[in-house]
Design an enzyme around this catalytic site. Sequence first.
Site, PDB file in Angstrom:
ATOM      1  N   ARG A   1       0.810  -1.239   0.000  1.00 34.11           N
ATOM      2  CA  ARG A   1       0.000   0.000   0.000  1.00 34.11           C
ATOM      3  C   ARG A   1       0.832   1.273   0.000  1.00 34.11           C
ATOM      4  NH1 ARG A   1      -3.022  -3.091   3.621  1.00 34.11           N
ATOM      5  NH2 ARG A   1      -4.752  -4.120   2.529  1.00 34.11           N
TER       6      ARG A   1
ATOM      7  N   LYS B   1       1.921  11.365 -11.352  1.00 36.04           N
ATOM      8  CA  LYS B   1       1.018  10.479 -12.102  1.00 36.04           C
ATOM      9  C   LYS B   1       1.794   9.216 -12.447  1.00 36.04           C
ATOM     10  CE  LYS B   1      -2.417  13.325 -14.376  1.00 36.04           C
ATOM     11  NZ  LYS B   1      -3.027  13.672 -15.674  1.00 36.04           N
TER      12      LYS B   1
ATOM     13  N   GLU C   1       6.399  18.179 -25.356  1.00 35.01           N
ATOM     14  CA  GLU C   1       5.789  18.526 -24.053  1.00 35.01           C
ATOM     15  C   GLU C   1       6.249  19.923 -23.605  1.00 35.01           C
ATOM     16  OE1 GLU C   1       3.491  16.584 -22.816  1.00 35.01           O
ATOM     17  OE2 GLU C   1       4.036  14.461 -22.884  1.00 35.01           O
TER      18      GLU C   1
ATOM     19  N   LYS D   1       5.265  22.913 -14.519  1.00 34.75           N
ATOM     20  CA  LYS D   1       4.577  21.697 -14.067  1.00 34.75           C
ATOM     21  C   LYS D   1       4.375  21.734 -12.554  1.00 34.75           C
ATOM     22  CE  LYS D   1       3.453  17.078 -14.579  1.00 34.75           C
ATOM     23  NZ  LYS D   1       3.689  15.856 -15.316  1.00 34.75           N
TER      24      LYS D   1
ATOM     25  N   GLU E   1      -5.978  16.623 -10.088  1.00 30.28           N
ATOM     26  CA  GLU E   1      -6.651  16.977 -11.346  1.00 30.28           C
ATOM     27  C   GLU E   1      -8.163  17.121 -11.202  1.00 30.28           C
ATOM     28  OE1 GLU E   1      -4.748  15.317 -14.875  1.00 30.28           O
ATOM     29  OE2 GLU E   1      -6.677  15.369 -15.899  1.00 30.28           O
TER      30      GLU E   1
ATOM     31  N   ARG F   1      -5.218  21.239 -13.450  1.00 27.25           N
ATOM     32  CA  ARG F   1      -4.184  20.293 -13.907  1.00 27.25           C
ATOM     33  C   ARG F   1      -4.533  19.665 -15.254  1.00 27.25           C
ATOM     34  NH1 ARG F   1      -0.648  15.792 -10.535  1.00 27.25           N
ATOM     35  NH2 ARG F   1       0.475  15.064 -12.376  1.00 27.25           N
TER      36      ARG F   1
ATOM     37  N   ASN G   1      -3.064  18.178 -20.304  1.00 32.13           N
ATOM     38  CA  ASN G   1      -3.433  17.158 -21.291  1.00 32.13           C
ATOM     39  C   ASN G   1      -3.668  17.721 -22.680  1.00 32.13           C
ATOM     40  OD1 ASN G   1      -3.524  14.802 -19.572  1.00 32.13           O
ATOM     41  ND2 ASN G   1      -5.225  15.831 -18.555  1.00 32.13           N
TER      42      ASN G   1
ATOM     43  N   HIS H   1      -3.402  15.528 -25.772  1.00 29.07           N
ATOM     44  CA  HIS H   1      -3.220  14.153 -25.325  1.00 29.07           C
ATOM     45  C   HIS H   1      -4.378  13.220 -25.664  1.00 29.07           C
ATOM     46  CE1 HIS H   1       0.338  15.638 -23.401  1.00 29.07           C
ATOM     47  NE2 HIS H   1       0.613  14.462 -22.856  1.00 29.07           N
TER      48      HIS H   1
ATOM     49  N   HIS I   1      -3.140  10.174 -27.495  1.00 29.54           N
ATOM     50  CA  HIS I   1      -3.307   8.818 -26.951  1.00 29.54           C
ATOM     51  C   HIS I   1      -4.053   7.921 -27.933  1.00 29.54           C
ATOM     52  CE1 HIS I   1      -2.759  10.114 -22.440  1.00 29.54           C
ATOM     53  NE2 HIS I   1      -1.625  10.032 -23.092  1.00 29.54           N
TER      54      HIS I   1
ATOM     55  N   HIS J   1       5.421   8.919 -27.643  1.00 29.43           N
ATOM     56  CA  HIS J   1       4.410   9.718 -26.944  1.00 29.43           C
ATOM     57  C   HIS J   1       4.464  11.186 -27.378  1.00 29.43           C
ATOM     58  CE1 HIS J   1       1.727  11.101 -23.803  1.00 29.43           C
ATOM     59  NE2 HIS J   1       2.652  11.964 -23.418  1.00 29.43           N
TER      60      HIS J   1
HETATM   61  N1  LIG Z   1       3.436  10.486 -15.556  1.00 28.09           N
HETATM   62  C1  LIG Z   1       3.308  11.541 -16.297  1.00 28.09           C
HETATM   63  O1  LIG Z   1       2.929  12.619 -15.839  1.00 28.09           O
HETATM   64  C2  LIG Z   1       3.657  11.438 -17.755  1.00 28.09           C
HETATM   65  C3  LIG Z   1       3.798  12.603 -18.520  1.00 28.09           C
HETATM   66  C4  LIG Z   1       4.211  12.481 -19.832  1.00 28.09           C
HETATM   67  C5  LIG Z   1       4.462  11.227 -20.372  1.00 28.09           C
HETATM   68  N2  LIG Z   1       4.288  10.125 -19.603  1.00 28.09           N
HETATM   69  C6  LIG Z   1       4.592   8.790 -20.120  1.00 28.09           C
HETATM   70  O2  LIG Z   1       5.979   8.722 -20.397  1.00 28.09           O
HETATM   71  C7  LIG Z   1       6.196   7.750 -21.405  1.00 28.09           C
HETATM   72  C8  LIG Z   1       7.145   8.313 -22.424  1.00 28.09           C
HETATM   73  O3  LIG Z   1       8.372   8.597 -21.806  1.00 28.09           O
HETATM   74  P1  LIG Z   1       9.726   8.699 -22.657  1.00 28.09           P
HETATM   75  O4  LIG Z   1       9.495   9.563 -23.835  1.00 28.09           O
HETATM   76  O5  LIG Z   1      10.795   9.034 -21.701  1.00 28.09           O
HETATM   77  O6  LIG Z   1       9.874   7.239 -23.253  1.00 28.09           O
HETATM   78  P2  LIG Z   1      10.728   5.959 -22.776  1.00 28.09           P
HETATM   79  O7  LIG Z   1      10.710   5.801 -21.339  1.00 28.09           O
HETATM   80  O8  LIG Z   1      10.257   4.831 -23.625  1.00 28.09           O
HETATM   81  O9  LIG Z   1      12.206   6.340 -23.231  1.00 28.09           O
HETATM   82  C9  LIG Z   1      12.488   6.567 -24.588  1.00 28.09           C
HETATM   83  C10 LIG Z   1      13.643   5.692 -25.103  1.00 28.09           C
HETATM   84  O10 LIG Z   1      14.873   6.247 -24.683  1.00 28.09           O
HETATM   85  C11 LIG Z   1      15.664   5.238 -24.014  1.00 28.09           C
HETATM   86  N3  LIG Z   1      16.469   5.968 -23.064  1.00 28.09           N
HETATM   87  C12 LIG Z   1      16.088   6.465 -21.867  1.00 28.09           C
HETATM   88  N4  LIG Z   1      17.074   7.201 -21.336  1.00 28.09           N
HETATM   89  C13 LIG Z   1      18.110   7.156 -22.201  1.00 28.09           C
HETATM   90  C14 LIG Z   1      19.402   7.737 -22.213  1.00 28.09           C
HETATM   91  N5  LIG Z   1      19.800   8.568 -21.253  1.00 28.09           N
HETATM   92  N6  LIG Z   1      20.217   7.467 -23.243  1.00 28.09           N
HETATM   93  C15 LIG Z   1      19.804   6.674 -24.264  1.00 28.09           C
HETATM   94  N7  LIG Z   1      18.581   6.111 -24.323  1.00 28.09           N
HETATM   95  C16 LIG Z   1      17.735   6.362 -23.296  1.00 28.09           C
HETATM   96  C17 LIG Z   1      14.640   4.314 -23.450  1.00 28.09           C
HETATM   97  O11 LIG Z   1      15.199   3.071 -23.157  1.00 28.09           O
HETATM   98  C18 LIG Z   1      13.630   4.271 -24.583  1.00 28.09           C
HETATM   99  O12 LIG Z   1      14.065   3.415 -25.613  1.00 28.09           O
HETATM  100  C19 LIG Z   1       4.851   7.396 -21.965  1.00 28.09           C
HETATM  101  O13 LIG Z   1       4.468   6.142 -21.489  1.00 28.09           O
HETATM  102  C20 LIG Z   1       3.941   8.472 -21.426  1.00 28.09           C
HETATM  103  O14 LIG Z   1       2.618   8.025 -21.260  1.00 28.09           O
HETATM  104  C21 LIG Z   1       3.911  10.215 -18.308  1.00 28.09           C
HETATM  105 ZN   LIG Z   2       2.428  13.653 -22.177  1.00 30.29          ZN
END
Ligand SMILES: NC(=O)c1ccc[n+]([C@@H]2O[C@H](COP(=O)([O-])OP(=O)(O)OC[C@H]3O[C@@H](n4cnc5c(N)ncnc54)[C@H](O)[C@@H]3O)[C@@H](O)[C@H]2O)c1
Ligand SMILES: [Zn+2]
Length: 359
Positions: free
Chosen positions: A118, A140, A182, A224, A234, A238, A242, A245, A249, A262
Amino acid sequence: MKELYVDLNEKSYPIYIGSGLLQQKELLVRFIKSRQILIVTNTTVAPLYLDLVVRSLGEFQVEVTLLPDGEEYKNLDHVNQIFDKLLVNKFSRNATLIALGGGVVGDMTGFAAACYQRGVAFIQIPTTVLAQVDSSVGGKTGVNHPLGKNMIGAFYQPQCVIADMDVLDTLDDRQLVAGIAEVIKYGLIRDADFFEWLEKNITLLLKRDKNALAYVIERSCENKAEIVAEDEFESGIRAILNLGHTFGHAIETGMGYGKYLHGEAVAIGICFAADLSNRLGWLSNEDVARIIALLKLAKLPVIPPKELQTSQYIELMSVDKKNVDGEIRLILLESIGKATLPINVEQSLIEQTLKNYAG
Ligand SMILES: NC(=O)c1ccc[n+]([C@@H]2O[C@H](COP(=O)([O-])OP(=O)(O)OC[C@H]3O[C@@H](n4cnc5c(N)ncnc54)[C@H](O)[C@@H]3O)[C@@H](O)[C@H]2O)c1
Ligand SMILES: [Zn+2]
């Protein structure tokens, strides 16, 4: 090093942004409350940075969960691998999880931390631009379902965020650019001056100029953090985060997770929102043109994939967390720098925008 705060009373936490932060052992260690630590990372990031983090944690019991790399693995099956590791090693409630990776690793680790017994502490070490400007901040967490992106999850804040810009050196250009989507979003929803700055400095950013990158990460995190501090769960403002998005999505889910990054999907979603806002008579033609021009300069895609039909887009958009009673609600723009709260938009208008895009 720059230090920012997400102000959430007893859940407040710092965001550290700078160079060489992973070498600064004490930065990480001061947030760890017991001997048991699980680092969650993936097969791409581990060979690059895992040793560096483990080296800071000499006196602790450190276990590692190595996830496969990709959005298509952001699901409950793979969160279960984290639980397996915690249980096999008899991790207690005072254990700490460390997310070392991009948004995928961060979202999954945070969700596992929210659920295990939990709730156990977790730390974000974001390693992509997208994760440093957005996903690691705000709490999130969650995973995808085959029928909808991020539909399973929890609000759960980390102990701290350590954004070491040096790790961005190994990130490829496509990923760098996806993170910039973003960043442009912050300018559009609440920071017109930042949008203008981006118009002037986008080339520097694409060349990975260190000062430009640092400025962008800081200003994005400030935006942010302010929004999250105002509305953690949210219930209001907040939701403007989106922008782009709902449609984004739909592209990610409809095309299959991982096909569009993304940030790429969000860029197309921003164009969709801009077009709709213009149809409603809010956003001027000139502002729409500026938005598309900046996204193109950033080398982001602006046209939706032709593989999906209008009816599929509508169906996909009807599975979204902003919807109420099954009705599609969208964040739109009144002007550059001012977003609306979620509003119901007539389906016929959405269809017009989709048809317009499909050419
Ligand atoms: N929680 C939130 O508020 C929020 C906000 C925006 C996006 N997201 C989520 O985030 C995700 C996208 O994140 P992302 O764009 O970081 O994608 P990701 O985590 O898939 O990373 C992108 C790629 O880069 C590689 N990588 C990571 N760090 C690296 C580095 N330093 N050097 C070389 N390669 C590296 C990863 O292995 C991957 O292949 C989505 O699932 C999205 O829904 C969440
Ligand atoms: Zn996003």
